[in-house]
Design an enzyme around this catalytic site. Sequence first.
Site, short mmCIF file in Angstrom:
data_model
loop_
_atom_site.label_atom_id
_atom_site.label_comp_id
_atom_site.label_asym_id
_atom_site.label_seq_id
_atom_site.Cartn_x
_atom_site.Cartn_y
_atom_site.Cartn_z
N LYS A 1 97.68 151.50 45.36
CA LYS A 1 97.10 150.22 44.99
C LYS A 1 96.54 149.50 46.20
O LYS A 1 95.40 149.10 46.22
CB LYS A 1 98.11 149.36 44.25
CG LYS A 1 98.19 149.81 42.79
CD LYS A 1 99.53 149.82 42.18
CE LYS A 1 99.46 150.55 40.83
NZ LYS A 1 100.76 150.77 40.25
N TRP B 1 106.50 147.41 34.48
CA TRP B 1 107.08 148.27 35.51
C TRP B 1 108.52 147.87 35.81
O TRP B 1 109.39 148.74 35.97
CB TRP B 1 106.24 148.22 36.79
CG TRP B 1 104.89 148.84 36.62
CD1 TRP B 1 103.68 148.21 36.69
CD2 TRP B 1 104.60 150.22 36.31
NE1 TRP B 1 102.66 149.11 36.45
CE2 TRP B 1 103.20 150.35 36.22
CE3 TRP B 1 105.40 151.35 36.09
CZ2 TRP B 1 102.57 151.56 35.93
CZ3 TRP B 1 104.77 152.56 35.81
CH2 TRP B 1 103.38 152.65 35.74
N ASP C 1 110.29 146.33 44.50
CA ASP C 1 109.13 147.16 44.22
C ASP C 1 107.91 146.33 44.59
O ASP C 1 107.59 145.35 43.93
CB ASP C 1 109.12 147.53 42.73
CG ASP C 1 107.88 148.32 42.32
OD1 ASP C 1 106.98 148.55 43.16
OD2 ASP C 1 107.81 148.72 41.13
C1 LIG Z 1 101.72 151.19 39.53
C2 LIG Z 1 103.09 150.66 39.65
C3 LIG Z 1 104.22 151.49 39.58
C4 LIG Z 1 104.15 152.96 39.25
O1 LIG Z 1 103.54 153.69 40.21
P1 LIG Z 1 103.37 155.27 40.13
O2 LIG Z 1 102.98 155.56 41.53
O3 LIG Z 1 102.31 155.56 39.13
O4 LIG Z 1 104.67 155.87 39.76
C5 LIG Z 1 105.46 150.93 39.78
N1 LIG Z 1 105.59 149.62 40.02
C6 LIG Z 1 104.53 148.79 40.08
C7 LIG Z 1 104.74 147.34 40.35
C8 LIG Z 1 103.25 149.28 39.90
O5 LIG Z 1 102.20 148.46 39.95
#
Ligand SMILES: *Cc1c(COP(=O)(O)O)cnc(C)c1O
Length: 362
Positions: free
Chosen positions: A195, A101, A171
């Site tokens: 998540k 990511w 992030d």
């Molecule tokens: C899952 C994830 C993403 C992407 O998320 P989406 O909502 O599918 O765009 C980005 N960064 C991290 C760290 C993730 O775990």
Amino acid sequence: MPRVWNFSAGPAVLPEPVLKGIQDELLDYKGNGLSVLEMSHRSAIFSSIIKEAERSLRSLMSVPSNYQVLFIQGGGTLQFSMIPLNLNKGGKLGYVTTGVWASKAYQEAVNLGFDAVEIASSKDDDFCHIPTYEDVDFSEFDYIHITTNNTIRGTQYQEFPDTGDALLVADMSSDILSKEVDVEKFDVIYAGVQKNIGPAGATIVIIRDDLISENLVNVPGYLQYTNHAKKHSVYNTPPAFTIYAVGKVLDWLIELGGVSTISAVNDEKAKLLYQAIDNSSLFYNKVELDCRSKMNVPFTTGNSELDSRFIARAEEAGFINLAGHRTMGGMRASIYNAFPMAGVEELMTFMKKFEEDEQNNV
Ligand SMILES: *Cc1c(COP(=O)(O)O)cnc(C)c1O
């Protein structure tokens, strides 16, 4: 059918009381005679739902009053472009690539034509550690972007870097609200909610007021934070039901005792599971010890056939979504806030039994 133990990396398990609460209110939200699913996002009822969700998040994370809390669509992925589009000042943009990511975030800034630089990476050891980067001249950078928890490889920052003059953007998609963080150490925090805070459909962005630029040229309206901030996250039709469910998860967390309480539970769940892996002669985890994630725990036997057998047997026994990310293979147990301790304990027992069965078969 009883509920399974769901180790999904996202969308992930939700607290059972939250699901039941949603069920209770599904047909008639609090005596209004309609469902949140069919409500106008401009209605007074929805207005109070979104305000309450924001208030809960602010209280759980002690978000200072000079930060905006926004609900935006497009997932963590859309933030990969919104961040550079809104925060660049024409200088370099620094990225720490600690996983898939993090690398995608970097790549998006490159694709958009920005002067994006990988200031540190753990690519060379298969992303098994969190790199340090002391000798960077931060004054050259508009911001430094980090990924606090690397969902696929299972690493996590234990301490956050000091980035001097450069803004710090994080992030936190897969570890927001899992442990206490000082929001003020960051300039922008973002996280897809699916998540650790709810079902799919919304991304939370926490951004300091003074970083919200007005009227960016050549940037679509939806991609400008200013529009979301001015309209209190209803610039256009928001994912109302997701935001409502997020509010429910936040209420659940507050009732439980807040972030410090869940953080202690998360510590314990991760400790037990890593202990089971480390004490096993069949399974291992190759992440550096002091970089291990408390949210996503990958493990493998090193033999893909044996891994597949483990995953299949686990599924029969009611443990689902244990297969590692398709780019990694092996197994991965995602044990976010809503994943119960009892499920971790049962998985440990199952792993032990599987190991014994394998030994007896030889
Ligand atoms: C899952 C994830 C993403 C992407 O998320 P989406 O909502 O599918 O765009 C980005 N960064 C991290 C760290 C993730 O775990």
